[in-house]
Design a protein around this motif. Structure first.
Motif, PDB file in Angstrom:
ATOM      1  N   GLN A 242       0.833  -1.204   0.000  1.00  0.00           N
ATOM      2  CA  GLN A 242       0.000   0.000   0.000  1.00  0.00           C
ATOM      3  C   GLN A 242       0.868   1.255   0.000  1.00  0.00           C
ATOM      4  OE1 GLN A 242      -2.060  -1.177   3.558  1.00  0.00           O
ATOM      5  NE2 GLN A 242      -3.999  -1.219   2.457  1.00  0.00           N
ATOM      6  N   ILE A 243       1.950   1.226   0.763  1.00  0.00           N
ATOM      7  CA  ILE A 243       2.852   2.375   0.815  1.00  0.00           C
ATOM      8  C   ILE A 243       3.599   2.522  -0.500  1.00  0.00           C
ATOM      9  CG2 ILE A 243       4.895   3.320   1.952  1.00  0.00           C
ATOM     10  CD1 ILE A 243       3.771   2.031   4.557  1.00  0.00           C
ATOM     11  N   VAL A 244       4.058   1.421  -1.056  1.00  0.00           N
ATOM     12  CA  VAL A 244       4.726   1.470  -2.355  1.00  0.00           C
ATOM     13  C   VAL A 244       3.798   2.113  -3.387  1.00  0.00           C
ATOM     14  CG1 VAL A 244       5.604   0.053  -4.263  1.00  0.00           C
ATOM     15  CG2 VAL A 244       6.292  -0.456  -1.901  1.00  0.00           C
ATOM     16  N   ASP A 245       2.536   1.706  -3.397  1.00  0.00           N
ATOM     17  CA  ASP A 245       1.577   2.264  -4.353  1.00  0.00           C
ATOM     18  C   ASP A 245       1.399   3.771  -4.187  1.00  0.00           C
ATOM     19  OD1 ASP A 245       1.185  -0.303  -5.312  1.00  0.00           O
ATOM     20  OD2 ASP A 245      -0.714  -0.605  -4.243  1.00  0.00           O
ATOM     21  N   ARG A 246       1.415   4.253  -2.957  1.00  0.00           N
ATOM     22  CA  ARG A 246       1.231   5.688  -2.697  1.00  0.00           C
ATOM     23  C   ARG A 246       2.524   6.481  -2.835  1.00  0.00           C
ATOM     24  NH1 ARG A 246      -3.783   6.967   0.026  1.00  0.00           N
ATOM     25  NH2 ARG A 246      -4.950   5.045   0.320  1.00  0.00           N
ATOM     26  N   SER A 247       3.645   5.797  -3.023  1.00  0.00           N
ATOM     27  CA  SER A 247       4.949   6.458  -3.095  1.00  0.00           C
ATOM     28  C   SER A 247       5.401   6.782  -4.510  1.00  0.00           C
ATOM     29  CB  SER A 247       6.017   5.570  -2.432  1.00  0.00           C
ATOM     30  OG  SER A 247       5.729   5.387  -1.076  1.00  0.00           O
ATOM     31  N   ARG A 248       4.702   6.307  -5.500  1.00  0.00           N
ATOM     32  CA  ARG A 248       5.122   6.507  -6.885  1.00  0.00           C
ATOM     33  C   ARG A 248       5.342   7.993  -7.191  1.00  0.00           C
ATOM     34  NH1 ARG A 248       4.069   1.541  -8.019  1.00  0.00           N
ATOM     35  NH2 ARG A 248       2.293   0.428  -8.683  1.00  0.00           N
ATOM     36  N   GLY A 249       6.558   8.321  -7.605  1.00  0.00           N
ATOM     37  CA  GLY A 249       6.894   9.677  -8.006  1.00  0.00           C
ATOM     38  C   GLY A 249       7.012  10.682  -6.871  1.00  0.00           C
ATOM     39  N   LYS A 250       6.995  10.227  -5.636  1.00  0.00           N
ATOM     40  CA  LYS A 250       7.009  11.130  -4.474  1.00  0.00           C
ATOM     41  C   LYS A 250       8.415  11.247  -3.872  1.00  0.00           C
ATOM     42  CE  LYS A 250       2.379  11.138  -4.091  1.00  0.00           C
ATOM     43  NZ  LYS A 250       1.655  12.217  -4.674  1.00  0.00           N
ATOM     44  N   ASN A 251       8.598  12.294  -3.100  1.00  0.00           N
ATOM     45  CA  ASN A 251       9.759  12.434  -2.228  1.00  0.00           C
ATOM     46  C   ASN A 251       9.328  11.865  -0.882  1.00  0.00           C
ATOM     47  OD1 ASN A 251      11.338  13.961  -4.135  1.00  0.00           O
ATOM     48  ND2 ASN A 251       9.939  15.644  -3.719  1.00  0.00           N
ATOM     49  N   VAL A 252       9.827  10.695  -0.552  1.00  0.00           N
ATOM     50  CA  VAL A 252       9.355   9.953   0.615  1.00  0.00           C
ATOM     51  C   VAL A 252      10.362  10.053   1.761  1.00  0.00           C
ATOM     52  CG1 VAL A 252       8.707   7.663   1.482  1.00  0.00           C
ATOM     53  CG2 VAL A 252       8.075   8.343  -0.847  1.00  0.00           C
ATOM     54  N   VAL A 253       9.827  10.329   2.957  1.00  0.00           N
ATOM     55  CA  VAL A 253      10.617  10.319   4.172  1.00  0.00           C
ATOM     56  C   VAL A 253       9.984   9.290   5.103  1.00  0.00           C
ATOM     57  CG1 VAL A 253      11.410  11.622   6.173  1.00  0.00           C
ATOM     58  CG2 VAL A 253      11.236  12.746   3.932  1.00  0.00           C
ATOM     59  N   ILE A 254      10.727   8.251   5.434  1.00  0.00           N
ATOM     60  CA  ILE A 254      10.273   7.236   6.374  1.00  0.00           C
ATOM     61  C   ILE A 254      10.789   7.642   7.753  1.00  0.00           C
ATOM     62  CG2 ILE A 254      10.362   4.799   7.021  1.00  0.00           C
ATOM     63  CD1 ILE A 254      11.080   4.260   3.990  1.00  0.00           C
ATOM     64  N   VAL A 255       9.869   7.924   8.666  1.00  0.00           N
ATOM     65  CA  VAL A 255      10.251   8.293  10.029  1.00  0.00           C
ATOM     66  C   VAL A 255      10.257   7.007  10.847  1.00  0.00           C
ATOM     67  CG1 VAL A 255       9.744   9.743  12.023  1.00  0.00           C
ATOM     68  CG2 VAL A 255       9.170  10.555   9.709  1.00  0.00           C
ATOM     69  N   ALA A 256      11.460   6.519  11.129  1.00  0.00           N
ATOM     70  CA  ALA A 256      11.623   5.197  11.743  1.00  0.00           C
ATOM     71  C   ALA A 256      11.708   5.288  13.257  1.00  0.00           C
ATOM     72  CB  ALA A 256      12.892   4.535  11.213  1.00  0.00           C
ATOM     73  N   ASP A 257      11.171   4.283  13.923  1.00  0.00           N
ATOM     74  CA  ASP A 257      11.413   4.137  15.353  1.00  0.00           C
ATOM     75  C   ASP A 257      12.894   3.801  15.541  1.00  0.00           C
ATOM     76  OD1 ASP A 257       8.720   4.558  15.732  1.00  0.00           O
ATOM     77  OD2 ASP A 257       8.337   2.621  16.701  1.00  0.00           O
ATOM     78  N   LYS A 258      13.437   4.145  16.684  1.00  0.00           N
ATOM     79  CA  LYS A 258      14.872   3.989  16.933  1.00  0.00           C
ATOM     80  C   LYS A 258      15.284   2.554  17.253  1.00  0.00           C
ATOM     81  CE  LYS A 258      18.496   6.670  19.117  1.00  0.00           C
ATOM     82  NZ  LYS A 258      18.758   7.817  19.985  1.00  0.00           N
ATOM     83  N   ASP A 259      14.317   1.693  17.648  1.00  0.00           N
ATOM     84  CA  ASP A 259      14.670   0.317  18.005  1.00  0.00           C
ATOM     85  C   ASP A 259      15.050  -0.503  16.775  1.00  0.00           C
ATOM     86  OD1 ASP A 259      12.202  -0.185  16.803  1.00  0.00           O
ATOM     87  OD2 ASP A 259      11.242  -0.866  18.641  1.00  0.00           O
ATOM     88  N   GLU A 260      15.592  -1.686  17.039  1.00  0.00           N
ATOM     89  CA  GLU A 260      16.067  -2.544  15.943  1.00  0.00           C
ATOM     90  C   GLU A 260      14.941  -2.908  14.975  1.00  0.00           C
ATOM     91  OE1 GLU A 260      18.130  -6.903  15.206  1.00  0.00           O
ATOM     92  OE2 GLU A 260      18.290  -6.003  17.202  1.00  0.00           O
ATOM     93  N   ALA A 261      13.758  -3.240  15.505  1.00  0.00           N
ATOM     94  CA  ALA A 261      12.630  -3.593  14.640  1.00  0.00           C
ATOM     95  C   ALA A 261      12.231  -2.414  13.755  1.00  0.00           C
ATOM     96  CB  ALA A 261      11.439  -4.045  15.492  1.00  0.00           C
ATOM     97  N   GLY A 262      12.194  -1.219  14.327  1.00  0.00           N
ATOM     98  CA  GLY A 262      11.847  -0.025  13.551  1.00  0.00           C
ATOM     99  C   GLY A 262      12.858   0.263  12.457  1.00  0.00           C
ATOM    100  N   GLN A 263      14.138   0.122  12.788  1.00  0.00           N
ATOM    101  CA  GLN A 263      15.196   0.376  11.806  1.00  0.00           C
ATOM    102  C   GLN A 263      15.178  -0.664  10.694  1.00  0.00           C
ATOM    103  OE1 GLN A 263      17.593   3.111  11.851  1.00  0.00           O
ATOM    104  NE2 GLN A 263      15.850   3.754  13.095  1.00  0.00           N
ATOM    105  N   THR A 264      15.011  -1.929  11.072  1.00  0.00           N
ATOM    106  CA  THR A 264      14.951  -2.993  10.073  1.00  0.00           C
ATOM    107  C   THR A 264      13.732  -2.822   9.173  1.00  0.00           C
ATOM    108  OG1 THR A 264      16.078  -4.501  11.588  1.00  0.00           O
ATOM    109  CG2 THR A 264      14.879  -5.507   9.755  1.00  0.00           C
ATOM    110  N   GLY A 265      12.587  -2.509   9.776  1.00  0.00           N
ATOM    111  CA  GLY A 265      11.368  -2.299   8.998  1.00  0.00           C
ATOM    112  C   GLY A 265      11.486  -1.123   8.053  1.00  0.00           C
ATOM    113  N   ALA A 266      12.113  -0.041   8.503  1.00  0.00           N
ATOM    114  CA  ALA A 266      12.286   1.145   7.654  1.00  0.00           C
ATOM    115  C   ALA A 266      13.222   0.847   6.486  1.00  0.00           C
ATOM    116  CB  ALA A 266      12.819   2.306   8.483  1.00  0.00           C
TER     117      ALA A 266
END
Length: 189
Positions: A118-142
């Motif tokens: 869903q995010i990939v679909d909404r990201s087409r042609g955009k300037n995307v900033v992923i605001v990640a959680d600082k923990d390992e899961a957040g960083q890996t997911g981002a």
């Protein structure tokens, strides 16, 4: 029928309920619709078809669960504008509330690995900033989300707040300018 269930959740939520949520989270709850389901605060989750696909709950004790039968989807504030070129992506509803309150065009995902397509679909042609959680899961997911977005976006960067997550950073005094500065330093503006 999620649309009907969500309408009922919104109708059940009072100004007092919204104020208690704002106080509980320590944030201004002005950009996102809040409902109530069985004494828990609720937010709608939206699918790729722009239809509600479920309801996420936050109990007064802070436990996060979904209404039975829900599918994970995006958290979309009232301020989201699909036509804008910049898109901030957060993990969780409280970070989404903060980022959209700052005035950024924002969508949230319910977890660090959810709603990738869903995010990939909404990201087409955009300037995307992923605001990640600082923990390992957040960083890996981002990092995984950035890889999935790949060349679909005009640009894609991961920003990590100087705290556990964006809401925690906000609670320590971070402002829109702090997030903008961090974004600019990562992007090299």
């Amino acid at each position: 029928d999620w649309t009907q269930a969500w309408a009922q959740a919104i109708a059940t939520c009072t100004d007092s309920d919204r104020a208690r949520l704002a106080e509980s989270l320590g944030v201004v709850v002005d950009t996102i619709e809040i409902g109530m389901v069985d004494g828990s605060w609720a937010v709608a989750m939206w699918g790729s078809d722009d239809q509600i696909c479920g309801i996420k709950l936050r109990t007064t004790a802070g436990k996060k669960i979904c209404v039975t039968g829900s599918r994970l989807g995006l958290i979309i504030p009232r301020t989201y504008d699909r036509s804008l070129q910049d898109l901030f992506i957060t993990e969780g509803e409280s970070d989404c509330i903060v980022c959209s309150h700052f005035g950024f065009n924002t969508i949230g995902r319910t977890g660090c690995r959810s709603s990738v397509q869903q995010i990939v679909d909404r990201s087409r042609g955009k300037n995307v900033v992923i605001v990640a959680d600082k923990d390992e899961a957040g960083q890996t997911g981002a990092t995984a989300l950035k890889s999935a977005i790949g060349r679909m976006a005009r640009s894609c960067f991961v920003v990590t707040p100087n705290a556990k997550d964006l809401r925690s950073w906000y609670l320590t005094g971070a402002t829109k300018q702090d997030l903008l500065w961090r974004t600019k330093s990562v992007r090299g503006w």
